[in-house]
Design an enzyme around this catalytic site. Structure first.
Site, PDB file in Angstrom:
ATOM      1  N   LYS A 280      46.778  57.876  46.273  1.00  0.00           N
ATOM      2  CA  LYS A 280      46.305  57.492  47.607  1.00  0.00           C
ATOM      3  C   LYS A 280      47.280  57.890  48.705  1.00  0.00           C
ATOM      4  O   LYS A 280      48.454  58.158  48.470  1.00  0.00           O
ATOM      5  CB  LYS A 280      45.986  56.001  47.639  1.00  0.00           C
ATOM      6  CG  LYS A 280      44.699  55.691  46.871  1.00  0.00           C
ATOM      7  CD  LYS A 280      44.184  54.295  47.072  1.00  0.00           C
ATOM      8  CE  LYS A 280      42.806  54.138  46.412  1.00  0.00           C
ATOM      9  NZ  LYS A 280      42.300  52.760  46.504  1.00  0.00           N
ATOM     10  N   ARG A 315      43.444  51.809  37.641  1.00  0.00           N
ATOM     11  CA  ARG A 315      42.467  52.873  37.834  1.00  0.00           C
ATOM     12  C   ARG A 315      43.211  54.135  38.286  1.00  0.00           C
ATOM     13  O   ARG A 315      43.765  54.165  39.391  1.00  0.00           O
ATOM     14  CB  ARG A 315      41.430  52.437  38.879  1.00  0.00           C
ATOM     15  CG  ARG A 315      40.285  53.415  39.106  1.00  0.00           C
ATOM     16  CD  ARG A 315      39.301  52.850  40.118  1.00  0.00           C
ATOM     17  NE  ARG A 315      38.166  53.746  40.295  1.00  0.00           N
ATOM     18  CZ  ARG A 315      38.131  54.759  41.166  1.00  0.00           C
ATOM     19  NH1 ARG A 315      39.175  55.010  41.934  1.00  0.00           N
ATOM     20  NH2 ARG A 315      37.052  55.524  41.260  1.00  0.00           N
TER      21      ARG A 315
END
Length: 337
Positions: A280, A315
């Site tokens: 991210k 994840r």
């Protein structure tokens, strides 16, 4: 004044008498930070917790869709989209998608998360039929070739969730926490699927436009607590729910870091925690890695920080690398390979 209890987690083998297990997992705690919207309220001994809070923090989490939480679990990301921020377009064709799924299973994934609609910042909604066409065939093909691994469908839409579960998925991972589609709760309850409720401020198209909070940690906790209640009223018990604080979904770098420092608070919801940080933007900002593909080392660092706070499900895109990191963490913790 509402109080919140954040266990101060440890996993050292020299565990003192009276320390409590965290969510039935690998961490323990003997002290708790007490928080409120008025500010920190000091520390208390774990033995002094209110009985209901103590039960929520310590009780082992029930298996979910065949997944147990005795150890950290890896959720492999399979984006069947042309526009995901990291790997969009790589797996839009079914053969490529199946090859990637097989590779992640071989590399150590415990569950696969398939998504047919990007939820990156700025992403736009696609029709239900298109999302089903991207996801259901991959699930059907995996089950047809004998894949027994739990499968999650990453969707905000009840129709997509229903089609995925009928194809063989067992978990619905809804980044809107069932707010986007009013039919989602009924579908999840009806098919008896597992459910992941995630916090996001705003929708993908607008969520990074100046997100603001008074106290991001406690506000995200309050939101997830409220959505668990909604799920329960709809016939989805807490034992079938995971929670996700939604790193990067309507949060600044500072918000993300505050949530990551306080992750153990979310054990008080009584559900397994899912952490989605892989590649991210905040990892790139802090770690000085411009391209998503360069952010694996930062992803592993944040993953291990989550493991140190008892987070059960991670994840990730880079399954092999994270699996290797977890094997080393486990060997060090136990003192043996």
């Amino acid at each position: 004044m509402k109080l919140y209890f954040r266990p101060i987690t440890q996993s050292d083998p020299a565990r003192p008498e009276g320390a409590l297990p965290l969510a039935g997992g690998w961490c323990w705690f003997d002290a708790v930070e007490v928080l409120s919207h008025d500010g920190p309220q000091g520390r208390i001994a774990a033995r002094d917790l209110p009985a209901e809070v103590r039960e929520r923090l310590t009780a082992p989490r029930a298996d979910l869709a065949g997944l147990d939480f005795a150890a950290p679990r890896i959720m492999g990301i399979l984006n069947l989209t042309p526009d995901s921020f990291s790997d969009g377009g790589n797996y839009v064709e079914l053969p490529a998608a199946l090859d990637q799924a097989r590779a992640m299973m071989a590399d150590g994934a415990d569950i696969l998360d398939l998504g047919g609609e990007s939820t990156r910042p700025g992403a736009v909604e696609i029709p239900v039929a298109e999302e089903i066409a991207r996801t259901a065939p991959a699930i059907i093909a995996l089950r047809a070739e004998g894949a027994a691994i739990p499968i999650s469908i990453d969707t905000r839409k009840a129709g997509v969730a229903r089609a995925a579960v009928m194809a063989g998925a067992g978990v619905v991972n809804d980044v809107s926490a069932m707010e986007f589609d009013p039919d989602m709760a009924g579908v999840v309850a009806g098919v008896r699927a597992g459910l992941c409720l995630m916090h996001a401020q705003g929708d993908p198209a607008t969520m990074q436009a100046d997100p603001r909070y008074g106290n991001v940690l406690l506000e995200v906790y309050d939101y997830l607590e409220a959505r668990i209640r909604v799920a329960a009223r709809s016939g989805i018990p807490r034992a079938r729910i995971m929670v996700d604080p939604g790193i990067g979904f309507g949060k600044t770098v500072a918000h993300n870091l505050t949530l990551l420092r306080g992750l153990s608070l979310f054990h008080g919801l009584g559900c397994p925690i899912l952490l989605g940080v892989s590649r991210k933007r905040f990892i790139g900002s802090v770690g000085r890695a411009m391209l998503p593909a360069q952010r694996m080392p930062g992803t592993l660092a944040v993953t291990l920080a989550g493991v140190a706070q008892g987070v059960q499900v991670h994840r990730v895109h880079d399954v092999a690398e994270v699996a290797q990191g977890l094997r080393l963490w486990e060997a060090i913790r136990k003192g043996q390979a």
